[in-house]
Design a protein around this motif. Sequence first.
Motif, short mmCIF file in Angstrom:
data_model
loop_
_atom_site.label_atom_id
_atom_site.label_comp_id
_atom_site.label_asym_id
_atom_site.label_seq_id
_atom_site.Cartn_x
_atom_site.Cartn_y
_atom_site.Cartn_z
N ASN A 15 -41.13 12.02 10.12
CA ASN A 15 -41.23 10.57 9.88
C ASN A 15 -41.70 10.36 8.44
O ASN A 15 -42.58 11.06 7.97
CB ASN A 15 -42.14 9.88 10.90
N CYS A 51 -36.81 8.80 23.39
CA CYS A 51 -37.03 8.08 22.13
C CYS A 51 -36.06 8.67 21.10
O CYS A 51 -36.16 9.86 20.77
CB CYS A 51 -38.48 8.29 21.72
N LEU A 53 -34.46 9.56 17.63
CA LEU A 53 -34.99 9.76 16.28
C LEU A 53 -33.85 10.12 15.33
O LEU A 53 -33.07 11.04 15.60
CB LEU A 53 -36.01 10.91 16.30
N GLY A 56 -36.29 9.18 10.78
CA GLY A 56 -37.69 8.76 10.87
C GLY A 56 -38.14 7.88 9.71
O GLY A 56 -39.33 7.81 9.41
N LEU A 59 -39.69 4.09 11.26
CA LEU A 59 -40.51 4.27 12.45
C LEU A 59 -41.99 4.27 12.06
O LEU A 59 -42.34 4.81 11.01
CB LEU A 59 -40.26 5.65 13.07
N ILE A 61 -45.06 5.80 14.00
CA ILE A 61 -45.48 6.55 15.19
C ILE A 61 -46.99 6.44 15.30
O ILE A 61 -47.72 6.87 14.40
CB ILE A 61 -45.05 8.03 15.08
N PRO A 337 -40.00 -1.80 10.81
CA PRO A 337 -39.95 -0.51 11.52
C PRO A 337 -40.21 -0.67 13.01
O PRO A 337 -40.85 -1.62 13.45
CB PRO A 337 -41.09 0.30 10.88
N VAL A 338 -39.70 0.28 13.75
CA VAL A 338 -39.90 0.32 15.20
C VAL A 338 -41.20 1.08 15.47
O VAL A 338 -41.42 2.15 14.90
CB VAL A 338 -38.70 1.05 15.85
N VAL A 340 -43.53 3.27 17.78
CA VAL A 340 -43.50 4.14 18.96
C VAL A 340 -44.82 4.92 19.08
O VAL A 340 -45.34 5.35 18.05
CB VAL A 340 -42.31 5.15 18.93
#
Length: 345
Positions: A15, A51, A53, A56, A59, A61, A337-338, A340
């Motif tokens: 990421n 999930c 990917l 990255g 994202l 995290i 960004p997502v 997670v």
Amino acid sequence: MSITWIEGAPLRALNTFGVTAQARQLCRIESLSDVPRALARIRDQEAGLPCVLGGGSNLLITGDIEQTVLQPALLGRRVVREVGTRVIVEAMAGESWDALVRWSLRIGVCGLENLALIPGTVGAAPIQNIGAYGVEQRDTFESLDAINLHTGRMRRFDAKDCAFAYRDSVFKQADGGAWLVLAVRYTLSREASLKLDDGEIRSELASCGIESPTCLQVADAVSSIRRRKLPDPATLGNAGSFFKNPLVSTAQAAALKAREPHLPVWPAADSVKLAAAWMIEQCGWKGYRDGDAGVHSQHALVLVNHGQASGAELLGLARRIQDSVEQRFGVRLEAEPVVVPAATL
Ligand SMILES: Cc1cc2nc3c(=O)[nH]c(=O)nc-3n(C[C@H](O)[C@H](O)[C@H](O)COP(=O)(O)OP(=O)(O)OC[C@H]3O[C@@H](n4cnc5c(N)ncnc54)[C@H](O)[C@@H]3O)c2cc1C
């Protein structure tokens, strides 16, 4: 072997924020024919969805990931069809986006040049409908193939099915997240139709003495501007712009402008787009740092990890920025960004 299973996979190198976390299991698939088998095994092992990917680069995290992290490392690019000056190209989900842009220019087709050097993979490009310098991927999007993570059913999506919008698509909606994108097609052109009005493209070209640019020169100019302006995740962890520019009604924009006459705004499809970076800067966040979580000193939209920031610390900083912008301007910024594991921002 074209499917790799790794238990307790470290995610730090996967990421661009460079945050430390672990996936209970990582599944990397390198061949299209292995996708159904890998998905069936994941479905047998766990109830929730894996999930997905890519590179990255979009994202955040915020902790260890309990479900399988699925990385479609499918490679390949080809010309599908040529009709007159129109050329349909296809790239597999695991291809680097920038490599697709560069390859398309090498084979003499235009349309993706303003999107040069956006990090990440081809499979992720439609997810948030990537955009830069006045162009979005939807402008040349033709179709994509995806497989449903619940059922294993394959489906072709055209642009209408994808419901592309500003940094958004059906795949970011609650019921759209069950698809794994496998391949994406774009309709490009042998004839250039350059878009040079956004950002500093014209001045960058002029500084190189270029008056009548080619698509390749536009891609090079965009790449130079991006290298100069954006932090390189290899040296400073980040995910590009962390917040979207908010879209508000014309009436709300007019009311805000009456209070904040310097607020930059742009017309958008039946709404008005507000400059999130300006609002964040006005709230005093540009260059802010708390431990290793911070806001870039040149770019108020870019959250950065100076080294050891955790995803939770970056999330906390993002929330504080949202709160202060909302307090002053009455507008809640949305994250690009997502996050997670999923968390509300
Ligand atoms: C320095 C920097 C600059 C950036 N500049 C821009 C910019 O100018 N414009 C812009 O739009 N974005 C920009 N970004 C954000 C990012 O590059 C894009 O959003 C990119 O498309 C993310 O690709 P990825 O492969 O890294 O996706 P990831 O970060 O791995 O994933 C992002 C989301 O897409 C999903 N996903 C990924 N692959 C697939 C797939 N095959 N099928 C289904 N879902 C999938 C993931 O599950 C996740 O929800 C920038 C990021 C950085 C770090």
